[in-house]
Design a protein around this motif. Structure first.
Motif, PDB file in Angstrom:
ATOM      1  N   ASP A 138      86.222  87.507  19.638  1.00 55.90           N
ATOM      2  CA  ASP A 138      87.024  86.293  19.439  1.00 55.90           C
ATOM      3  C   ASP A 138      87.143  85.893  17.965  1.00 55.90           C
ATOM      4  O   ASP A 138      88.205  85.433  17.526  1.00 55.90           O
ATOM      5  N   SER A 139      86.071  86.049  17.199  1.00 52.88           N
ATOM      6  CA  SER A 139      86.044  85.513  15.838  1.00 52.88           C
ATOM      7  C   SER A 139      86.983  86.229  14.883  1.00 52.88           C
ATOM      8  O   SER A 139      87.341  85.676  13.836  1.00 52.88           O
ATOM      9  N   PHE A 140      87.387  87.445  15.206  1.00 54.65           N
ATOM     10  CA  PHE A 140      88.270  88.186  14.290  1.00 54.65           C
ATOM     11  C   PHE A 140      89.529  88.714  14.960  1.00 54.65           C
ATOM     12  O   PHE A 140      90.355  89.359  14.332  1.00 54.65           O
ATOM     13  N   PHE A 141      89.721  88.421  16.251  1.00 50.98           N
ATOM     14  CA  PHE A 141      90.880  88.963  16.968  1.00 50.98           C
ATOM     15  C   PHE A 141      92.188  88.595  16.288  1.00 50.98           C
ATOM     16  O   PHE A 141      93.088  89.430  16.126  1.00 50.98           O
ATOM     17  N   SER A 142      92.325  87.345  15.856  1.00 48.39           N
ATOM     18  CA  SER A 142      93.587  86.892  15.258  1.00 48.39           C
ATOM     19  C   SER A 142      93.851  87.548  13.903  1.00 48.39           C
ATOM     20  O   SER A 142      94.999  87.568  13.449  1.00 48.39           O
ATOM     21  N   LEU A 143      92.814  88.051  13.243  1.00 48.60           N
ATOM     22  CA  LEU A 143      93.012  88.769  11.988  1.00 48.60           C
ATOM     23  C   LEU A 143      93.521  90.185  12.231  1.00 48.60           C
ATOM     24  O   LEU A 143      94.289  90.731  11.439  1.00 48.60           O
ATOM     25  N   ARG A 148      99.155  87.730  18.101  1.00 49.69           N
ATOM     26  CA  ARG A 148      99.143  88.817  19.101  1.00 49.69           C
ATOM     27  C   ARG A 148     100.168  89.903  18.783  1.00 49.69           C
ATOM     28  O   ARG A 148     100.542  90.697  19.651  1.00 49.69           O
ATOM     29  N   GLN A 149     100.616  89.950  17.538  1.00 49.05           N
ATOM     30  CA  GLN A 149     101.495  91.034  17.106  1.00 49.05           C
ATOM     31  C   GLN A 149     100.667  92.302  16.952  1.00 49.05           C
ATOM     32  O   GLN A 149      99.592  92.292  16.351  1.00 49.05           O
ATOM     33  N   LEU A 150     101.162  93.402  17.475  1.00 54.76           N
ATOM     34  CA  LEU A 150     100.386  94.634  17.483  1.00 54.76           C
ATOM     35  C   LEU A 150     100.302  95.268  16.103  1.00 54.76           C
ATOM     36  O   LEU A 150     101.272  95.293  15.344  1.00 54.76           O
ATOM     37  N   ASN A 151      99.119  95.789  15.793  1.00 59.15           N
ATOM     38  CA  ASN A 151      98.865  96.598  14.614  1.00 59.15           C
ATOM     39  C   ASN A 151      98.128  97.862  15.035  1.00 59.15           C
ATOM     40  O   ASN A 151      97.562  97.934  16.130  1.00 59.15           O
ATOM     41  N   HIS A 152      98.118  98.853  14.153  1.00 55.65           N
ATOM     42  CA  HIS A 152      97.236 100.001  14.328  1.00 55.65           C
ATOM     43  C   HIS A 152      95.885  99.593  13.754  1.00 55.65           C
ATOM     44  O   HIS A 152      95.785  99.218  12.575  1.00 55.65           O
ATOM     45  N   ILE A 166      82.665  96.196  20.987  1.00 57.75           N
ATOM     46  CA  ILE A 166      83.828  95.505  20.412  1.00 57.75           C
ATOM     47  C   ILE A 166      85.125  96.124  20.928  1.00 57.75           C
ATOM     48  O   ILE A 166      86.071  95.410  21.302  1.00 57.75           O
ATOM     49  N   LEU A 167      85.197  97.444  20.955  1.00 56.99           N
ATOM     50  CA  LEU A 167      86.403  98.126  21.439  1.00 56.99           C
ATOM     51  C   LEU A 167      86.703  97.720  22.877  1.00 56.99           C
ATOM     52  O   LEU A 167      87.856  97.423  23.223  1.00 56.99           O
ATOM     53  N   ARG A 168      85.682  97.678  23.706  1.00 57.08           N
ATOM     54  CA  ARG A 168      85.871  97.300  25.109  1.00 57.08           C
ATOM     55  C   ARG A 168      86.465  95.893  25.219  1.00 57.08           C
ATOM     56  O   ARG A 168      87.377  95.645  26.018  1.00 57.08           O
ATOM     57  N   ASP A 169      85.965  94.968  24.406  1.00 55.75           N
ATOM     58  CA  ASP A 169      86.454  93.588  24.486  1.00 55.75           C
ATOM     59  C   ASP A 169      87.869  93.466  23.940  1.00 55.75           C
ATOM     60  O   ASP A 169      88.683  92.706  24.489  1.00 55.75           O
ATOM     61  N   LEU A 170      88.185  94.202  22.880  1.00 59.40           N
ATOM     62  CA  LEU A 170      89.552  94.187  22.360  1.00 59.40           C
ATOM     63  C   LEU A 170      90.534  94.719  23.411  1.00 59.40           C
ATOM     64  O   LEU A 170      91.622  94.153  23.602  1.00 59.40           O
ATOM     65  N   VAL A 171      90.163  95.785  24.079  1.00 56.82           N
ATOM     66  CA  VAL A 171      91.021  96.345  25.131  1.00 56.82           C
ATOM     67  C   VAL A 171      91.245  95.310  26.229  1.00 56.82           C
ATOM     68  O   VAL A 171      92.375  95.104  26.699  1.00 56.82           O
ATOM     69  N   ARG A 172      90.177  94.648  26.638  1.00 53.59           N
ATOM     70  CA  ARG A 172      90.289  93.637  27.699  1.00 53.59           C
ATOM     71  C   ARG A 172      91.250  92.515  27.297  1.00 53.59           C
ATOM     72  O   ARG A 172      92.135  92.125  28.072  1.00 53.59           O
ATOM     73  N   LYS A 310      92.537  95.318   0.938  1.00 52.02           N
ATOM     74  CA  LYS A 310      92.342  93.912   0.596  1.00 52.02           C
ATOM     75  C   LYS A 310      91.621  93.196   1.733  1.00 52.02           C
ATOM     76  O   LYS A 310      92.035  93.289   2.884  1.00 52.02           O
ATOM     77  N   GLU A 311      90.558  92.484   1.398  1.00 53.32           N
ATOM     78  CA  GLU A 311      89.810  91.740   2.424  1.00 53.32           C
ATOM     79  C   GLU A 311      90.617  90.524   2.870  1.00 53.32           C
ATOM     80  O   GLU A 311      91.114  89.754   2.053  1.00 53.32           O
ATOM     81  N   ILE A 312      90.716  90.343   4.198  1.00 52.06           N
ATOM     82  CA  ILE A 312      91.444  89.186   4.730  1.00 52.06           C
ATOM     83  C   ILE A 312      90.552  88.310   5.598  1.00 52.06           C
ATOM     84  O   ILE A 312      91.016  87.322   6.167  1.00 52.06           O
ATOM     85  N   GLY A 313      89.260  88.672   5.713  1.00 50.31           N
ATOM     86  CA  GLY A 313      88.349  87.822   6.460  1.00 50.31           C
ATOM     87  C   GLY A 313      87.006  88.482   6.658  1.00 50.31           C
ATOM     88  O   GLY A 313      86.907  89.714   6.670  1.00 50.31           O
TER      89      GLY A 313
END
Length: 317
Positions: A138-143, A148-152, A166-172, A310-313
């Protein structure tokens, strides 16, 4: 000490662990069985031993000593008394069991013409406890996925920092969507069975309602199978690294499917150095790189960078 994974342990080991406070095992990440050595556990705060009275301690002098029969008995439980059925997994060095727990195996390799055919004279087992932690991203999902725009996305860390969790939770989260937005179609290549932990084809872990799962298949072949047959919007895969993996990911990339992958690397720069040259830097494959690390107290820290580095968070899980 009654945990879902405890039933695979030899009775002698199970007996000593039953005297351990249940709370002590909530943070256990690995259980190490080595012939002639103390029974050991790895926790967030470091390595410990188990005494003859079931106490978890840093002192090894009074430790419970593992015997060869404990290794053999545990492996019988792990393989459901059909070790021959798991020969291929043992040849690779581990067996994944119900619940997604992974049992690593050590011993003497049987080699034929430079190829490992199997293991004999087994002398150790390492039981890695799998845990789902819903919301751990949750703490970094929006980064990683702003709006909710898709990135690689690549998730990197040294071993034992929670990449798979972490991968499992992102997939969920990507698969389920929100109350206001639909979830994405996710294809998950679960080569070792640790992510979805399918038992007879049914996932034991929550990986989302719009996720298709392909288990026990080499990643490079599995990625292409899912692209051809399941029309995913996101393709997720754990622990990439071989040239075959990168070749398959390049094909996925050119198909317009978004990638979510993990890899072993201690730093952003180490990960860049491992990438095939055409995938490096701002013109490369990944638009977001999530780095995980563990401090001396066992706390997991994270850092998100964009494709240019570049660090964004940053923060802590």
């Amino acid at each position: 000490m009654y945990k879902s994974w405890s039933v695979i342990l030899a009775k002698r080991i199970r007996s000593v662990l039953e005297g351990t406070e249940a709370d002590s095992f909530d943070s256990v990440e690995e259980i190490h069985l080595r012939v002639g050595k103390p029974l050991a556990v790895t926790m967030k705060s470091g390595n410990y031993y188990v005494s003859n009275k079931g106490k978890i301690t840093k002192k090894w002098g009074e430790s419970f000593i593992v015997k060869g029969q404990d290794i053999e008995e545990t492996l019988e439980y792990v393989s459901s008394y059909s070790r021959y059925a798991y020969e291929e997994e043992i040849r690779q060095g581990f067996i994944t069991i119900k619940g997604g727990h992974r049992v690593g195996v050590s011993g003497e390799a049987v080699v034929n013409r430079g190829v490992i055919q199997g293991l004999k004279y087994l002398n150790g087992l390492n039981i890695r406890i799998a845990r789902s932690i819903p919301g751990c991203s949750d703490s970094f999902f929006s980064l990683l996925y702003p709006g909710r725009q898709l990135n690689h996305v690549a998730v990197i860390s040294p071993p034992g920092c929670g990449k798979t969790t972490i991968l499992r939770d992102l997939v969920r989260k990507l698969s389920d969507g929100t109350g206001e937005e639909d979830g994405y179609r996710v294809s998950l290549v679960d080569e070792r069975g640790e992510l979805a932990a399918c038992y007879q084809g049914i996932p034991q872990n929550d990986v989302g309602r719009n996720t298709d799962i392909l288990g026990s298949c080499p990643k490079s072949e599995g990625m292409m199978m899912m692209v051809r047959s399941l029309n995913p919007q996101i393709l997720a895969v754990d622990e990439i690294g071989t040239l075959e993996d990168w070749d398959a990911m390049e094909k996925v990339f050119t198909c317009g499917i978004h990638l979510l992958a993990t890899a072993h690397a201690g730093t952003y720069q180490e990960f860049q150095d491992k990438l095939p040259e055409k995938f490096r830097g701002s013109s490369g494959m990944f638009q977001r790189i999530l780095s995980l690390h563990r401090d001396g107290k066992g706390q997991i820290g994270w850092e998100v960078k964009d494709a240019s580095g570049k660090e964004i968070g940053r923060g802590c899980c």
